[in-house]
Design a protein around this motif. Structure first.
Motif, PDB file in Angstrom:
ATOM      1  N   ALA A   1       0.795  -1.228   0.000  1.00  0.00           N
ATOM      2  CA  ALA A   1       0.000   0.000   0.000  1.00  0.00           C
ATOM      3  C   ALA A   1       0.832   1.286   0.000  1.00  0.00           C
ATOM      4  O   ALA A   1       0.394   2.296  -0.532  1.00  0.00           O
ATOM      5  CB  ALA A   1      -0.930   0.004   1.205  1.00  0.00           C
ATOM      6  N   TRP A   2       2.035   1.263   0.566  1.00  0.00           N
ATOM      7  CA  TRP A   2       2.828   2.487   0.738  1.00  0.00           C
ATOM      8  C   TRP A   2       4.129   2.422  -0.052  1.00  0.00           C
ATOM      9  O   TRP A   2       4.682   1.352  -0.270  1.00  0.00           O
ATOM     10  CB  TRP A   2       3.142   2.704   2.215  1.00  0.00           C
TER      11      TRP A   2
ATOM     12  N   PRO B   1      10.281  -0.325  -3.835  1.00  0.00           N
ATOM     13  CA  PRO B   1       9.453  -1.464  -4.245  1.00  0.00           C
ATOM     14  C   PRO B   1       8.136  -1.547  -3.496  1.00  0.00           C
ATOM     15  O   PRO B   1       7.289  -2.349  -3.830  1.00  0.00           O
ATOM     16  CB  PRO B   1      10.333  -2.670  -3.908  1.00  0.00           C
ATOM     17  N   GLY B   2       7.941  -0.717  -2.484  1.00  0.00           N
ATOM     18  CA  GLY B   2       6.704  -0.702  -1.723  1.00  0.00           C
ATOM     19  C   GLY B   2       6.890  -1.251  -0.317  1.00  0.00           C
ATOM     20  O   GLY B   2       7.768  -2.073  -0.072  1.00  0.00           O
ATOM     21  N   MET B   3       6.073  -0.775   0.578  1.00  0.00           N
ATOM     22  CA  MET B   3       6.112  -1.186   1.976  1.00  0.00           C
ATOM     23  C   MET B   3       4.694  -1.516   2.429  1.00  0.00           C
ATOM     24  O   MET B   3       3.737  -1.008   1.886  1.00  0.00           O
ATOM     25  CB  MET B   3       6.678  -0.068   2.870  1.00  0.00           C
ATOM     26  N   GLU B   4       4.585  -2.349   3.455  1.00  0.00           N
ATOM     27  CA  GLU B   4       3.271  -2.741   3.957  1.00  0.00           C
ATOM     28  C   GLU B   4       2.601  -1.640   4.768  1.00  0.00           C
ATOM     29  O   GLU B   4       1.386  -1.518   4.756  1.00  0.00           O
ATOM     30  CB  GLU B   4       3.373  -4.010   4.789  1.00  0.00           C
ATOM     31  N   THR B   5       3.394  -0.847   5.497  1.00  0.00           N
ATOM     32  CA  THR B   5       2.810   0.168   6.367  1.00  0.00           C
ATOM     33  C   THR B   5       3.413   1.542   6.096  1.00  0.00           C
ATOM     34  O   THR B   5       4.529   1.663   5.576  1.00  0.00           O
ATOM     35  CB  THR B   5       3.048  -0.168   7.855  1.00  0.00           C
TER      36      THR B   5
ATOM     37  N   ALA C   1       7.505   3.093   5.437  1.00  0.00           N
ATOM     38  CA  ALA C   1       7.865   4.076   4.413  1.00  0.00           C
ATOM     39  C   ALA C   1       8.456   5.332   5.052  1.00  0.00           C
ATOM     40  O   ALA C   1       9.448   5.885   4.555  1.00  0.00           O
ATOM     41  CB  ALA C   1       6.640   4.417   3.565  1.00  0.00           C
ATOM     42  N   GLU C   2       7.862   5.792   6.150  1.00  0.00           N
ATOM     43  CA  GLU C   2       8.387   6.968   6.851  1.00  0.00           C
ATOM     44  C   GLU C   2       9.795   6.698   7.394  1.00  0.00           C
ATOM     45  O   GLU C   2      10.641   7.593   7.401  1.00  0.00           O
ATOM     46  CB  GLU C   2       7.455   7.365   7.996  1.00  0.00           C
ATOM     47  N   SER C   3      10.064   5.481   7.832  1.00  0.00           N
ATOM     48  CA  SER C   3      11.399   5.122   8.329  1.00  0.00           C
ATOM     49  C   SER C   3      12.437   5.242   7.224  1.00  0.00           C
ATOM     50  O   SER C   3      13.526   5.776   7.446  1.00  0.00           O
ATOM     51  CB  SER C   3      11.401   3.701   8.885  1.00  0.00           C
ATOM     52  N   ILE C   4      12.105   4.754   6.037  1.00  0.00           N
ATOM     53  CA  ILE C   4      13.019   4.884   4.884  1.00  0.00           C
ATOM     54  C   ILE C   4      13.242   6.352   4.559  1.00  0.00           C
ATOM     55  O   ILE C   4      14.375   6.792   4.328  1.00  0.00           O
ATOM     56  CB  ILE C   4      12.466   4.127   3.659  1.00  0.00           C
ATOM     57  N   LYS C   5      12.181   7.131   4.561  1.00  0.00           N
ATOM     58  CA  LYS C   5      12.290   8.568   4.294  1.00  0.00           C
ATOM     59  C   LYS C   5      13.239   9.231   5.289  1.00  0.00           C
ATOM     60  O   LYS C   5      14.112   9.999   4.896  1.00  0.00           O
ATOM     61  CB  LYS C   5      10.910   9.220   4.371  1.00  0.00           C
ATOM     62  N   ASN C   6      13.073   8.925   6.572  1.00  0.00           N
ATOM     63  CA  ASN C   6      13.916   9.525   7.604  1.00  0.00           C
ATOM     64  C   ASN C   6      15.381   9.143   7.440  1.00  0.00           C
ATOM     65  O   ASN C   6      16.275   9.969   7.648  1.00  0.00           O
ATOM     66  CB  ASN C   6      13.410   9.126   8.992  1.00  0.00           C
ATOM     67  N   ILE C   7      15.646   7.913   7.063  1.00  0.00           N
ATOM     68  CA  ILE C   7      17.029   7.466   6.840  1.00  0.00           C
ATOM     69  C   ILE C   7      17.656   8.229   5.688  1.00  0.00           C
ATOM     70  O   ILE C   7      18.789   8.710   5.778  1.00  0.00           O
ATOM     71  CB  ILE C   7      17.077   5.949   6.583  1.00  0.00           C
ATOM     72  N   VAL C   8      16.930   8.360   4.596  1.00  0.00           N
ATOM     73  CA  VAL C   8      17.460   9.057   3.418  1.00  0.00           C
ATOM     74  C   VAL C   8      17.709  10.530   3.736  1.00  0.00           C
ATOM     75  O   VAL C   8      18.761  11.076   3.402  1.00  0.00           O
ATOM     76  CB  VAL C   8      16.502   8.917   2.212  1.00  0.00           C
ATOM     77  N   GLU C   9      16.760  11.175   4.390  1.00  0.00           N
ATOM     78  CA  GLU C   9      16.932  12.597   4.716  1.00  0.00           C
ATOM     79  C   GLU C   9      18.081  12.819   5.687  1.00  0.00           C
ATOM     80  O   GLU C   9      18.813  13.799   5.562  1.00  0.00           O
ATOM     81  CB  GLU C   9      15.634  13.160   5.293  1.00  0.00           C
ATOM     82  N   ALA C  10      18.276  11.925   6.631  1.00  0.00           N
ATOM     83  CA  ALA C  10      19.349  12.077   7.610  1.00  0.00           C
ATOM     84  C   ALA C  10      20.721  11.821   7.012  1.00  0.00           C
ATOM     85  O   ALA C  10      21.714  12.396   7.447  1.00  0.00           O
ATOM     86  CB  ALA C  10      19.115  11.132   8.788  1.00  0.00           C
TER      87      ALA C  10
END
Length: 53
Positions: A8-9, A23-27, A31-40
């Motif tokens: 879904a995400w 490739p997509g995430m279940e929750t 997805a927000e965790s991946i975003k935070n890692i990339v931004e940091a």
């Protein structure tokens, strides 16, 4: 280009005019965790967007 996924995400990264999608995430939390890692960890100007597919 959009990847079709049964999850879904997703996360979209725009780095210097080149766009990548995960490739997509279940929750949304995943997805927000991946975003935070990339931004940091980004040394360059990168736009990161979490969206529901």
């Amino acid at each position: 280009m959009t990847l079709t996924s049964s999850y879904a995400w997703n996360v979209r990264f725009d780095l210097g005019g080149v766009t990548f999608e995960g490739p997509g995430m279940e929750t949304k939390r995943e997805a927000e965790s991946i975003k935070n890692i990339v931004e940091a960890d980004a040394n360059a100007d990168v736009d990161v967007e979490v969206f529901k597919q």
